[in-house]
Structures are given as structure tokens and as C-alpha cells.
Design a protein around this motif. Sequence first.
Motif, mmCIF file in Angstrom:
data_model
loop_
_atom_site.group_PDB
_atom_site.id
_atom_site.type_symbol
_atom_site.label_atom_id
_atom_site.label_comp_id
_atom_site.label_asym_id
_atom_site.label_seq_id
_atom_site.Cartn_x
_atom_site.Cartn_y
_atom_site.Cartn_z
ATOM 1 N N LYS A 118 -21.460 60.483 -7.897
ATOM 2 C CA LYS A 118 -20.214 60.633 -8.659
ATOM 3 C C LYS A 118 -19.726 62.078 -8.621
ATOM 4 O O LYS A 118 -18.522 62.353 -8.486
ATOM 5 N N ARG A 119 -20.673 63.028 -8.732
ATOM 6 C CA ARG A 119 -20.312 64.449 -8.692
ATOM 7 C C ARG A 119 -19.707 64.817 -7.336
ATOM 8 O O ARG A 119 -18.717 65.539 -7.257
ATOM 9 N N MET A 120 -20.293 64.301 -6.277
ATOM 10 C CA MET A 120 -19.766 64.614 -4.940
ATOM 11 C C MET A 120 -18.423 63.943 -4.712
ATOM 12 O O MET A 120 -17.540 64.524 -4.060
ATOM 13 N N VAL A 121 -18.245 62.730 -5.221
ATOM 14 C CA VAL A 121 -16.954 62.048 -5.085
ATOM 15 C C VAL A 121 -15.862 62.857 -5.782
ATOM 16 O O VAL A 121 -14.761 63.046 -5.243
ATOM 17 N N SER A 122 -16.169 63.348 -6.980
ATOM 18 C CA SER A 122 -15.197 64.168 -7.713
ATOM 19 C C SER A 122 -14.865 65.438 -6.935
ATOM 20 O O SER A 122 -13.694 65.840 -6.832
ATOM 21 N N ARG A 123 -15.875 66.026 -6.361
ATOM 22 C CA ARG A 123 -15.678 67.246 -5.572
ATOM 23 C C ARG A 123 -14.839 66.951 -4.334
ATOM 24 O O ARG A 123 -13.986 67.763 -3.930
ATOM 25 N N TYR A 124 -15.071 65.822 -3.734
ATOM 26 C CA TYR A 124 -14.314 65.397 -2.549
ATOM 27 C C TYR A 124 -12.831 65.249 -2.897
ATOM 28 O O TYR A 124 -11.957 65.755 -2.190
ATOM 29 N N HIS A 125 -12.556 64.542 -3.991
ATOM 30 C CA HIS A 125 -11.157 64.322 -4.364
ATOM 31 C C HIS A 125 -10.474 65.631 -4.740
ATOM 32 O O HIS A 125 -9.287 65.842 -4.424
ATOM 33 N N THR A 126 -11.196 66.511 -5.433
ATOM 34 C CA THR A 126 -10.618 67.812 -5.788
ATOM 35 C C THR A 126 -10.269 68.601 -4.536
ATOM 36 O O THR A 126 -9.189 69.203 -4.429
ATOM 37 N N ALA A 127 -11.208 68.606 -3.562
ATOM 38 C CA ALA A 127 -10.947 69.312 -2.310
ATOM 39 C C ALA A 127 -9.780 68.692 -1.556
ATOM 40 O O ALA A 127 -8.971 69.395 -0.941
ATOM 41 N N LEU A 128 -9.665 67.362 -1.624
ATOM 42 C CA LEU A 128 -8.591 66.653 -0.932
ATOM 43 C C LEU A 128 -7.230 67.004 -1.533
ATOM 44 O O LEU A 128 -6.240 67.198 -0.821
ATOM 45 N N GLU A 129 -7.214 67.123 -2.869
ATOM 46 C CA GLU A 129 -5.941 67.379 -3.564
ATOM 47 C C GLU A 129 -5.498 68.829 -3.454
ATOM 48 O O GLU A 129 -4.298 69.110 -3.484
ATOM 49 N N THR A 130 -6.442 69.749 -3.320
ATOM 50 C CA THR A 130 -6.099 71.170 -3.385
ATOM 51 C C THR A 130 -6.037 71.854 -2.025
ATOM 52 O O THR A 130 -5.610 73.006 -1.943
ATOM 53 N N ARG A 131 -6.461 71.187 -0.973
ATOM 54 C CA ARG A 131 -6.445 71.876 0.318
ATOM 55 C C ARG A 131 -5.011 72.051 0.797
ATOM 56 O O ARG A 131 -4.139 71.210 0.584
ATOM 57 N N ILE A 132 -4.798 73.160 1.475
ATOM 58 C CA ILE A 132 -3.447 73.502 1.913
ATOM 59 C C ILE A 132 -3.312 73.482 3.428
ATOM 60 O O ILE A 132 -2.253 73.793 3.969
ATOM 61 N N SER A 133 -4.416 73.184 4.122
ATOM 62 C CA SER A 133 -4.340 73.111 5.575
ATOM 63 C C SER A 133 -5.255 71.994 6.060
ATOM 64 O O SER A 133 -6.036 71.446 5.293
ATOM 65 N N GLY A 134 -5.141 71.669 7.325
ATOM 66 C CA GLY A 134 -5.965 70.607 7.891
ATOM 67 C C GLY A 134 -5.178 69.316 8.003
ATOM 68 O O GLY A 134 -4.205 69.082 7.274
ATOM 69 N N ARG A 135 -5.614 68.477 8.902
ATOM 70 C CA ARG A 135 -4.881 67.242 9.147
ATOM 71 C C ARG A 135 -5.207 66.194 8.068
ATOM 72 O O ARG A 135 -6.271 66.196 7.483
ATOM 73 N N THR A 136 -4.277 65.321 7.836
ATOM 74 C CA THR A 136 -4.454 64.228 6.890
ATOM 75 C C THR A 136 -4.866 62.979 7.665
ATOM 76 O O THR A 136 -4.282 62.672 8.703
ATOM 77 N N VAL A 137 -5.871 62.296 7.176
ATOM 78 C CA VAL A 137 -6.360 61.095 7.868
ATOM 79 C C VAL A 137 -6.263 59.904 6.928
ATOM 80 O O VAL A 137 -6.254 60.041 5.707
ATOM 81 N N GLU A 138 -6.160 58.731 7.546
ATOM 82 C CA GLU A 138 -6.167 57.503 6.776
ATOM 83 C C GLU A 138 -7.595 57.176 6.365
ATOM 84 O O GLU A 138 -8.547 57.374 7.121
#
Length: 722
Positions: free
Chosen positions: A472-492
Motif C-alpha cells: 500500500k505504501r509503494m502504491v501511494s508513492r507510485y501514484h504521487t510520483a505519477l501525479e507530480t512528475r513533469i517529464s517523461g512519457r505517459t503510458v497506458e
Amino acid sequence: MARRAPRRSQNGRSQRRVRDLDNEGIIPVLARAVREVENAAQRGPVSGSGRTKFQVVALLVREERARLKADTESTESQRAEQLKRLDGIATILAKTGTRDTSLLQLLAEDAEIGADARALRREMMERAGLEVPDEPAPARRSGPDGLEGTEHRRVTPASVVSRRLSNPFLKPDFTGVPLQARPRRLAGWELLGPLFRSFEYGGASACMPLPEPDSLRAPGTATLMKHQAQVIEAAASGHRTFLLADEPGLGKTAQALLAAQAADAYPLLVVVPNVVKTNWAREAERWTPGHPVTVVHGDGDDINGFADIVVVNYEILDRHVGWLGELGFQGMVVDEAHFIKNKTSQRSQHVLHLSEKIRARGGRPLLMALTGTPLINDIEDFRAIWQFLGWIDDVAPLGPLAECLDELGLNPADGPQFYGAARTCVVNQGIVRRRKVDVAADIPARRVADLPVELDDALGRSIKAAEADLAKRMVSRYHTALETRISGRTVEGIDHELVRRVAGWELEDSSGSADGENVFSMVRRIGQAKAGLAADYAAQLARNVGKVVFFAKHVDVMDTAERLFHERGIQYSSIRGDQTPGVRQKNIDAFVEDPDVEIAVCSLMAAGVGLNLQVASNLVLAELSWTDAEQTQAIDRIHRIGQDEPVTAWRVIAAHTIDTRIAELIDSKAGLAAVALDGSDEEVGSSGDVQLEALVSLLTSALEAEEKAQVGRRRKRSVIAR
């Protein structure tokens, strides 16, 4: 322990400084330090800096306890509270010592307190706001050996002095090939990196051409196997450097001793781990009975300075390196040579220094590095071993290897053609690698059988809950990183590249902190939860099939198993890292020779090398390792020459936990030696890879479950809407 004088009021009476006892003084400093050491011990053997910290914390706890007991200014309740906190630190020290039993020797009254420990003690006292008493600087020596150490640490046994006096003229021998020759045609090329990389590409099995032996006879009634006799014949024919990397169980000890005899490489120095020192002496008496052997213990007061074979362990090499370098050895064997892969460690530096001293005398000394697992985590694990053998120095190839590379007519820019030819040049310097399946067909087959167990008690449930929290902690960290990143490609769907990054962050945090649940603490708790179940299975095996070897990583798992065996009236031998060589050998002999001793309870770290336990054909692995190499080393204690029954390693795995993922990852990754030495093209993995991949798998599964739940909810809403 000196303290700053208390401030006094104008009337001269002592005025206590009001302070927060939880955050000031030496105890909070000690508490933080001991947690860091505890966390390090959860991941495996504690490193040099961690060992220093462990020793200094124990020393300061002892001093602070004595100061508190003598304190007449504090109230009784204040002293009791502080002593209670010290007891908590001492408890953590004790638990950490049981995880890595080699730490316990640092607590002895006569334990050496080195310069690093004194410096850290001063630093911790200053951090706590204490006055540090002046202490005389220890006498340092930096003799011609270039190794610095305290004056009283170096010793020279009396019998060695007698040997020198009986033969004071130790002349150099100028008949050998000078090793300092550098490549001429390839001058200016960086060659060590390409040489290491040449083994990453694999190729044929890495074994130098070996001559056919004239005889398979050995002393007494013993008979050599052909692969053993080939190495001895090579030494007799003049070859003098060997990386003997045969798979464990193929009799490397006998090969080394008889090769030394064939080369007349006496006196012979043998450097070994402490746990196999006694066994080496026994093997020397068995295979080369005409050459006296002596074993160095402690300061070496009882050694035979005139012996042909001197056996010393890595752990005490620092105090003996001086006289060993001057004795005039004609040969040197380093057992479990992967122990020297870290060139910054003291033991590696001492081994390399002794090798250099032996080679500097000239002549053609015999140098042999013995290890069934020469590569653990990186191809560069070769570096220190090659340097010990004199094939390279810090910057370039030497001697015959340099000449061979020069004669190729190639350079690193030629790519695969150079790599293949360069690899052959290195192999022909003396790499000898044979697999049991190829040269010892009479050794029965072995298999690893997984034994899933359900952790359905309170501890098992808490482990599964902790694993869910980690995910659960890693999932939360994943979503936070996904929402706040400003570069990198978006994948489905799931971004697997980000998953690996998040898992890497988690692993990095786990390695640096003892707080909270992490992959290391969970695996440790799983081992504790499996202990009773694994011991129960070992007891059943012993009653049905005969002798059994039980392996565990942690002392508390061994303790649990031994309690169960005692309660059931099963006799067992215990083989641990904190035993003296005499006690250890006595327990080994009891298991091997006494038919009533049914089980050997072994520490994976202390008994994973150098033991011959082929009297058993069944082995229980109560805890998982992080690498296939550790697991294989344990199994090879019974799957070796002399075994006449099929071998089964029963690996106990906690079902529906991260334990299962780790087992699958270990099985999916071959050891580095399989690629670099055996001609395999399988995927290479290290302990760090397994730890990272276990977290990647855990996070990926959690994200897939989350995604599946979201799809289910969307379908449900769609049905309701219709």
C-alpha cells in the motif's frame, strides 16, 4: 567518562541544568547508532564501519552505566530511568550479536580498540556534549610492508625467530619471469575494463588446457579423480598460477595440497576462513603426510616455526602479516578467495601484500586462489583475485598476460573478436573450472524440492498484514510520483519503468533505516515464523531417512529448531559462527561419526563453506538467501565427492507471502559464474537484483489488483446505469 563541570550559582552551590533527558546526552546518540547497526545486521554480515559502531556503542554503554551507578547528584528515579534506557540499548546490542555472531568477539575485555573506534568514540562523545579525555596516541608503525597498524598488534612467534636464526640467509631468486612487463603494442589502451567485459559475453567453458595425468594414485589407499590429477600434473609440469574455480564438492583442498607437493612449493602459506582452519590441517596430514603442518591461533605462541605448511585465518592476518611476509614462502593458497573481492578491506590488502612479497623474491612461486563462487555480484569480483595471482596490477595486465594480449594483433576497438581472444588469454593464465555434471558422473544427482507451508497463526497473519501495508505504501508513492512528475512519457495502464524506480526508492530507504516494515525485516520475520515448521519437517526426515542437515541464517531460528529437537529426544550437533575451532570440529565429528547424532543444525554464514557432511543426503533450508550462490554453497556441503546417494534439499517456503516471490526470483537468475565461466547464456542476477525484483513484483501485483478492482467498479456502475 569525563563530563563538563556543572554550572554553579553565585553562592558556589552546584546548579543543575534542566534538560530533556530524551533528547540530550550520550544515550540518544547511542540509541540512534545501535539502531543503525541493527538495521545493517538485518541485511547480512555487518561491514567494517558497522562493526566499529557496534563496538563503540558497547564501550560507551559500559562507561555510562558505571558513571550512573557512581552518580550521587541525580535522584534514584533519574538514575533508574537512565539505566532502564541503557538496558534497552544493551538488549538491541545482544539481539544484533545473535544475528551476526562474529560481532560478539568485539565485546571481549581484551578486544582490540582500533584507531577508527577511538575516533568514533570521540565523535559520539562530542556530539553528546561530553568532554573527551585526552588519551595518548598509540604508537603507529609503517614499515617496509607499507601497512600501517598499532605497534603491539603485530607479533612474531618465538619459533619463527628460531627458524630465522637457524637460516639467516634468505637469498632472492632471480630465475623467475619478471611480472612487471607491460603491453608494448597496446600501450595507451585501457585494458582491464575490456578484460573484465570479455567474461560478460560468455563463451566456451573457462578452463585452461590441462595435461593428462600419469597416475591417479594418492598417499595411502586414496585415489584421485582424473580432474584432480590434471591440476597436480599441470603444477608438476611447471604451471604456477591457478584460479581453481571448480564447483564446490570437487575436492579443491586436495588438489591444492598435492599441487604444492608436486611443485615443491615449501614452505607453503595457506590463508583460509576461520571456520575451516582445523579442517585444512586435517586434510594436509591426510594428503601430504610427509610435510609438517602448523595452524596459527591467536598470537601464534604454540606454532611450529619449522613446519612446511602454515595455515592462518583471515581474521588474525593483521597481526601476523609482518613475519609471514619475511619467512620466504615458495607458495601461497587462498581458500574461499571471493572473501578478498573488496580491495578496500584490510584482509584483502594483507593478502595482496603477502602475494606481492612472495613474488618479489623472484623464482616461480605457486599461487592458487580457490573458490567455487569466484563471482557473486559483479564481473569485477575477479579484480582482487587476478591481482593476487600476479596477472594484473591496479592499472594494467602484467607479465605473460600482457605478452599474450600484445601477440593477438588486436585491440579493444576490434570488439567481439578482441573480447573472445582476450578471454582466452586470461583463461590460459590458470583459470580451472569444472562442473560436477561433467567430471564427477559418479556423484548422484541432486534436486531442490520446495515445501510450501501456511503461516496461519498470529505471527503469520501479522506478516501478511505488514506485506499488505508495504504494498500500500509503494502504491501511494507510485501514484504521487505519477501525479507530480513533469517529464517523461505517459503510458497506458501500469508504467513499469516508474514501478522499478519506486521499488528502487523503497529499497534504498529500507537499506538506510531501521524504522517501519521493509523487505529485510519482513523476510527475517518470515524466517522466524517458519522456524518451528522447518524444524518439525527436519525431525520427521531424521526419523525416516537418517541423518539430516538443517540450515538457517539467523541464530534465533537455530535456537527454535534445537529446542524442538531437544523436546523430541533427537540428538543434534550445532555448528555456529561464535564457536572455537575445537568446539566446531568436535560437533562436526559427532554428526559425521556418531550414529546417534541425527541432525546437524548449521549457520548458513558459518557453515556454508568448508564442511564435508556427505554422511547425510537430505538437507533442510529453513530460510531463503538473497543469492543462488549462498543456497548452492549450503547444498554442496552434502553434494560432493564421497556422496553415494541422491541429494535432496528441502526448501521451506512461506506460501502466499513475499517468500514465494523471492524463491522464484532466485531460481530464475543463474549465478555470474554460469555466464562468465561455464559458457551459459542464462540471465545474470545478484542479491541486489533479487531484493529489487521482489519489490517490483509486490508493487506490480498490488497495482494490477487495484486496476482490476477499478474495472470491476466501472462495470458495476455501468450495469446499474442500464
